[in-house]
Write an enzyme that holds these catalytic residues in place. Structure first.
Site, mmCIF file in Angstrom:
data_model
loop_
_atom_site.group_PDB
_atom_site.id
_atom_site.type_symbol
_atom_site.label_atom_id
_atom_site.label_comp_id
_atom_site.label_asym_id
_atom_site.label_seq_id
_atom_site.Cartn_x
_atom_site.Cartn_y
_atom_site.Cartn_z
ATOM 1 N N HIS A 138 1.104 -1.370 0.235
ATOM 2 C CA HIS A 138 -0.636 -0.310 -0.056
ATOM 3 C C HIS A 138 0.732 1.807 0.076
ATOM 4 C CE1 HIS A 138 -3.220 3.093 1.419
ATOM 5 N NE2 HIS A 138 -3.863 1.482 0.677
ATOM 6 N N ARG A 176 -6.389 9.934 -0.512
ATOM 7 C CA ARG A 176 -6.163 11.101 -1.934
ATOM 8 C C ARG A 176 -7.154 10.743 -2.336
ATOM 9 N NH1 ARG A 176 -3.078 6.586 -3.757
ATOM 10 N NH2 ARG A 176 -3.149 5.432 -1.777
#
Lengths: 535, 237
Positions: free
Chosen positions: A321, A341
């Site tokens: 990740h 994000r």
């Protein structure tokens, strides 16, 4: 007061100084060729010396991380002479694993009339499902469609995904959302019922459904409560991981030997069909990476299904990740959800500059973060030597308004708040962390495998995501294939006929170990990572 | 991750402090969480450990600190050790869970009270709120439940990880977290507005609207798929 030491605060000043300018800037996304180049240069999957080709079994030659190969090539807990004549439980469907996939399978099998026993290593619900924050994908808006979702999945997976599995994933997706709603899951919605949906890395449409940043927890506790509501038909046995599958002389799987984790006694549970839903293996810490995974993620299902003769695939690819916590030390490796994000926060280097499009597919984004730190030296190095770049969370409230972070990211606020970091005011330091097993046991669209009686669902499986999974497709995978596995296992249970129980596959495994001179010194599955300090 | 120090390498540069696990003293590095400190002390954890990230509720812990009369609560995976900490793990605490099938219920206060009559016995003392490692206002969501305000109870309890520390502290013997999940499921199924766009999409799929495109995509070779992929338009943020 800031939880960051003064030298990190200096860099934060630079991040703040560029923030307003960056709000209006979009970093260019990479082309397919650029993606390939950065992966080859910087993604951990391309470090050949950390991989090993497995030396026995039906998928001999399958490359996988050395740490995984050590358990896959391990010795069984029990010998072929273990007594399988007297099961302690007989059931229609045995589900191994108490996460989202196992719970979904148990529910659907029960709906087909099966009696179900679910065994799990730790507590029911101690699973990566519980930790998934960002959301679940489903193409249910008018400007979206299952075929568009299909293209996103298969491009994100580098065009190596199994088409029939991707089709099952994207076509079932809206039905799964409806199913979860009917079970009482609370999705984030507008007052008129419209789902609030965001982008994830590699998506071309906003289709990330969420439940604040407790999306996986909300799915898990809802499914768990529903399983508990059906206790007349579904028996849950905790602290009882499977250590071997049991077959019969016809070659079909007819149950498993489980270990009582507290007494260390072994028991045979006999079943007409078995669903393997044990999740991934982040706690094997490939290449010494920290992990987002829960404590029990030790690749048990890959080990067991493989010894029983089920082919493996795609295990040469693991997902790191892009944004694991890199500071403070106490939470290094824990997940900073991609939703951060998705809501507009940009990754920026120690000078406060962007260096990557914020929502590349995860492998590409992770490789870009590693390059920024390792090659360009534009990352922060913490006092403990941990590299990281900034994830500029305060941008979120400039884009969506004050209070957004508290409402949309309560788990993240809490996680960092415990260490005096207010993510609405200061950025988070992040670095890639071991997150997900893209590959695993091969399966068909109905969740069946090459071994009769054995069905597969969730992270333990391989093929649907190709060589890289997109955000929001794991919560989708566990529910889609958990449901399919439960249905198929119950159907198998209705028509199968018993043979004589046998552990011949264990005897054969031991012979192959000996013939090939293999001794990794590991009894597998290892069940728990060894974190206790000795002496 | 070359250059990153292991926990043990750091400990050589870091102060060791005394903590007490079930009354027995161990010296552990001061920067560790309770969970990592127990492993440093030599424990192989089976109970009281799960996700290790603050989401699963397996590692509820009660503690006192030497010389401080107050009783504290936290998650072992999220709480950093302090000198003189006396720890008791509470990995499991029994609480009654009502038997129900959600599809047979109604989202009414009567329903909530009939399944959990003890809800009305809540004293409002707030011991639950003080014990909650998520810092939820448990007392207030219980009060909302007593008023029959299911939506409020669902919203306020949303971040509950069902660790059971509230139930452990409750003088009225409530199982708050079980009542709260019922409220959330009632809200999710019966009270939350439904999505028109979701219902429409299900109809379209059932009618086979995407079947032909899907078949076509499944039949494309890698190069053709790549062209389609590159040609996708991206929905703006």
């Amino acid at each position: 007061m800031s939880g960051y030491p003064p030298e990190m605060q200096e860099s934060i000043r630079l991040v703040e100084s560029t923030r307003l300018r960056r709000l209006k800037e979009t970093f260019t996304a990479m082309t397919l060729d650029e993606r390939e180049a950065i992966l080859k240069g910087f993604h951990p999957d391309y470090k050949d010396e950390t991989f090993h080709a497995v030396r026995l079994g039906v998928s001999k030659g399958q490359r996988m991380p050395i740490e995984l190969a050590q358990v896959v090539e391990g010795r069984p807990h029990i010998g072929p002479d273990f007594d399988v004549s007297a099961p302690i439980i007989e059931t229609d469907v045995l589900v191994i694993g108490g996460g989202g996939a196992g719970a979904s399978a148990a529910l659907l099998a029960q709906e087909q009339g099966a009696k179900v026993t679910l065994v799990t290593k730790l507590r029911f619900g101690d699973a990566n499902t519980m930790m998934a924050q960002g959301g679940i994908q489903a193409a249910d808006r008018p400007q979206d469609s299952p075929p568009i979702h299909y293209l996103d999945v298969i491009g994100g997976g580098h065009f190596t995904n199994v088409p029939e599995l991707v089709e099952a994933l994207v076509v079932d997706a809206p039905f799964v959302i409806k199913w979860l709603e009917d079970l009482g899951m609370m999705f984030d919605k507008e007052p008129d019922g419209t789902m609030m949906e965001e982008h994830g890395g590699g998506t071309s449409r906003k289709r990330m459904h969420s439940a604040r940043d407790y999306s996986g927890a909300e799915i898990m506790r809802t499914l768990r409560d529903e399983v508990r509501s059906r206790e007349d038909d579904i028996t849950v046995i905790e602290f009882s991981p499977a250590v071997e599958l049991v077959k019969d002389d016809k070659g079909q799987v007819i149950g498993a030997v489980v270990m009582n984790l507290e007494t260390e006694a072994y028991h045979f549970i006999k079943a007409k069909a078995v669903v393997m839903a044990t999740g991934g293996g982040g706690r094997l810490h490939y290449q010494d990476f920290p992990t987002t995974n829960h404590y029990g993620a030790t690749a048990d299902g890959v080990v067991l299904a493989y010894r029983a003769g089920a082919p493996l695939g795609y295990l040469e690819s693991m997902q790191y990740h892009p944004t694991g916590a890199a500071f403070p030390e106490q939470i290094v490796g824990l997940l900073v959800t991609e939703k951060v994000r998705g809501l507009g926060a940009q990754p920026v280097n120690k000078f406060g500059d962007q260096f990557v499009y914020p929502l590349e597919p995860r492998d590409v984004e992770a490789a870009a973060l590693i390059r920024e730190c390792k090659e360009r030296n534009h990352g922060i190095i913490t006092l403990t030597g941990q590299p990281g770049v900034w994830l500029d969370s305060p941008m979120i409230e400039l884009i969506h308004g004050p209070g957004t972070i508290e409402k949309a990211l309560p788990a993240m606020v809490r996680q960092f708040g415990r260490f005096d970091i207010d993510i609405a005011k200061e950025p988070m330091l992040v670095y890639p962390t071991l997150h997900y097993q893209n590959g695993g046991v091969r399966l068909r669209a109905d969740s069946s495998t090459d071994v009769p009686g054995l069905f597969i669902a969730g992270e333990v499986s391989g093929g649907v995501h190709g060589h890289n999974r997109l955000m929001g497709n794991s919560l989708l995978e566990i529910t889609v294939f958990g449901r399919r596995a439960g249905r198929a296992a119950a159907a198998h249970a209705q028509q199968m006929t018993w043979g004589t129980p046998s552990l011949e596959h264990v005897a054969q495994w031991n012979r192959e170990l000996e013939e090939n001179g293999i001794d990794t010194g590991v009894v597998a599955p290892i069940l728990l990572p060894d974190y206790a300090r000795k002496g | 991750m070359g250059g990153v120090m292991t926990t043990e390498e750091q400990s050589e540069r870091i102060n060791l402090i005394p903590i007490y696990i079930m009354g027995k003293q161990y010296m552990v590095p001061e920067s560790l969480t309770i969970m990592k400190a127990m492993e440093y002390a030599g424990y192989t954890l089976i109970r009281g450990v799960g996700c290790r990230g603050g989401f699963c509720g397996a590692c509820g812990t009660a503690y006192r600190v030497l010389g401080d009369p107050k009783l504290y609560f936290g998650l072992a995976c999220q709480t950093v050790v302090q000198p003189g900490m006396y720890l008791a793990q509470l990995p499991f605490f029994p609480a009654r869970r009502a038997a129900y099938h959600l599809e047979d219920l109604e989202a009414t206060s009567t329903q909530l009270f009939s399944l959990y009559p003890e809800l009305l016995r809540c004293l409002g003392c707030g011991a639950c709120t003080k014990a909650c490692p998520q810092e939820l206002d448990v007392r207030s969501y219980m009060a909302a439940g007593m008023r029959g305000d299911i939506a409020k109870m669902a919203d306020m309890s949303f971040d509950c990880i069902m660790c059971g520390l509230c139930a452990a502290r409750c003088p009225a013997e409530e199982g708050q977290y079980n009542i709260a999940i019922l409220a959330r499921r009632l809200y999710g199924r019966y009270m939350a507005p439904r999505s028109a766009h979701l219902a429409e999409r299900l109809e379209e799929i059932r009618a086979g609207q995407f079947d032909a495109t899907m078949e076509e995509l499944k039949g494309l070779d890698e190069n053709a798929l790549k062209e389609r992929y590159k040609a996708r338009d991206i929905e703006p943020k």
